[in-house]
Design a protein around this motif. Structure first.
Motif, mmCIF file in Angstrom:
data_model
loop_
_atom_site.group_PDB
_atom_site.id
_atom_site.type_symbol
_atom_site.label_atom_id
_atom_site.label_comp_id
_atom_site.label_asym_id
_atom_site.label_seq_id
_atom_site.Cartn_x
_atom_site.Cartn_y
_atom_site.Cartn_z
ATOM 1 N N ALA A 282 0.843 -1.200 0.000
ATOM 2 C CA ALA A 282 0.000 0.000 0.000
ATOM 3 C C ALA A 282 0.872 1.241 0.000
ATOM 4 O O ALA A 282 1.851 1.330 0.747
ATOM 5 N N GLY A 283 0.503 2.214 -0.822
ATOM 6 C CA GLY A 283 1.252 3.449 -0.897
ATOM 7 C C GLY A 283 2.503 3.376 -1.736
ATOM 8 O O GLY A 283 3.248 4.366 -1.810
ATOM 9 N N ALA A 324 -3.173 -2.295 -3.769
ATOM 10 C CA ALA A 324 -2.354 -2.890 -2.713
ATOM 11 C C ALA A 324 -2.787 -4.326 -2.447
ATOM 12 O O ALA A 324 -3.979 -4.629 -2.398
ATOM 13 N N GLY A 325 -1.817 -5.215 -2.294
ATOM 14 C CA GLY A 325 -2.091 -6.629 -2.056
ATOM 15 C C GLY A 325 -2.054 -7.480 -3.301
ATOM 16 O O GLY A 325 -2.106 -8.717 -3.208
ATOM 17 N N ALA A 345 7.605 -1.609 -3.133
ATOM 18 C CA ALA A 345 7.823 -1.526 -1.687
ATOM 19 C C ALA A 345 7.031 -0.362 -1.101
ATOM 20 O O ALA A 345 6.722 0.625 -1.790
ATOM 21 N N PRO A 346 6.687 -0.446 0.180
ATOM 22 C CA PRO A 346 5.972 0.679 0.810
ATOM 23 C C PRO A 346 6.874 1.896 0.902
ATOM 24 O O PRO A 346 8.105 1.793 0.904
ATOM 25 N N PRO A 347 6.294 3.062 0.970
ATOM 26 C CA PRO A 347 7.118 4.278 1.067
ATOM 27 C C PRO A 347 7.872 4.296 2.386
ATOM 28 O O PRO A 347 7.433 3.725 3.386
#
Length: 362
Positions: A282-283, A324-325, A345-347
């Motif tokens: 996510a993000g 996301a996911g 990758a997430p932030p």
């Protein structure tokens, strides 16, 4: 397929196997001694027949009786006949132990040859696998599954894959694959490919070059440890395929250390392509972008897409938006995979100690 090949080998060319066993029955020195002694007995028997004016049947009978039993002494015979009779008796004394030596030596040699696999019928269109370690055993098993006839070579009498070779009916030749006679025993001259996968680079290279010397058109698959050395060997000697196991395995080990789900490693030329699965956080940079944004020319190619808890879609719509996911199955080079992982990758978390941005002055 392996069981059918094993049954066919037992039925195929029994006369050829028998002739090879007879040829390996005695050593060269004993064979020369026996032939020389028989030649001497034959010449003396012919001279004895000429001296007694006997026909060839009587001459053969007198020669055999005199040689094997030493009977019929006669002092009234001419001196020439007495000399020949004495020489024949001496030759007979030497012939009996030679026959015993031939029998004993032949039995021992035949048992050793059968145990080491040197007595093999002539084969064609088979594959010779050198080295029955981890890699060689798996190659042998897969070739047998495909119905390809295999002959294995290993310098150890009981290598790691010996039990599987016996179960599959694969002949195992015990010997140094770097020697030409060992390759000849495996019928390299008529095989379709030579797969050299032992752990010794020097032996592997010598086996490949000797195989090419026996059969210039031979297809060779060569295992070498050093990747740059494998490339130079392939170019210099015209080896069909040379592969460095460490070079090919390095991406998988690195991916495992970084917790990447590497599905397979595909060698292409001197490079290794990774088939892996990437999860979108996510993000991340990919969150909210279309599926078409995943692919990169000569770097990353999308194979399948799946929502969380759903099955893989092997033909996703390029306009589909990634959320996301989602799980992305891709084939990529190492540089392209690293770039894709950064985008999925997430932030990075915000640093609370960082100064707040200044407000503009009125």
């Amino acid at each position: 397929a392996a069981r059918r090949l094993a049954r066919a080998r037992r039925r195929r060319r029994p006369l050829t196997v028998l002739l090879r066993a007879v040829r390996s029955f005695a050593t060269r020195k004993i064979g020369i001694a026996v032939i020389t002694l028989l030649a001497v007995i034959g010449v003396l028997g012919w001279l004895n027949g000429r001296a007694t004016h006997a026909n060839w049947g009587d001459s053969l009978y007198l020669t055999l009786v005199t040689t094997l039993s030493g009977q019929d002494p006669d002092p009234n015979k001419p001196v020439a006949q007495q000399v020949m009779q004495v020489v024949l008796n001496l030759a007979g004394l030497a012939l009996i132990p030679l026959i015993t030596a031939v029998v004993v030596d032949g039995i021992v040699n035949a048992r050793l040859a059968l145990h080491s696999g040197r007595i093999q019928p002539e084969r064609s269109r088979h594959v010779v696998v050198v080295g029955l370690g981890n890699v060689g055993t798996r190659v042998m098993a897969q070739l047998c599954d495909f119905g390809v006839e295999v002959v294995a070579i290993d310098k150890v009498p009981e290598p790691r894959g010996a039990a599987l070779a016996r179960r599959l009916g694969v002949p195992l030749i015990v010997g140094d694959a770097a020697l030409e006679e060992t390759l000849q025993a495996a019928s390299v001259g008529t095989c379709q490919a030579l797969v050299v996968v032992s752990t010794d680079d020097e032996t592997n290279l010598q086996a490949a070059l000797n195989g090419r010397a026996v059969n210039p058109e031979l297809q060779v698959v060569l295992r070498l440890f050093d990747g740059h050395f494998a490339e130079r060997v392939q170019q210099a000697f015209g080896i069909g395929i040379s592969r460095s196991v460490s070079y090919l395995a390095a991406p998988s080990f690195a991916a495992a250390l970084l917790d990447r789900a590497v599905i397979a490693t595909i060698p292409v030329g001197r490079h290794a392509l990774l088939v892996t699965e990437v999860s979108v956080a996510a993000g991340s940079s990919l969150d909210g972008r279309p599926v078409a944004a995943v692919g990169r020319a000569e770097s990353v190619r999308l194979l399948a897409h799946a929502r969380a808890g759903q099955r893989l879609d092997w033909a996703p719509d390029p306009r589909l938006v990634i959320v996301a996911g989602d799980r992305l199955t891709v084939v990529a080079r190492r540089a392209g995979l690293n770039a894709l992982l950064r985008e999925a990758a997430p932030p990075p978390p915000e640093d609370p100690a960082a100064p707040a941005p200044r407000q503009p002055e009125e």
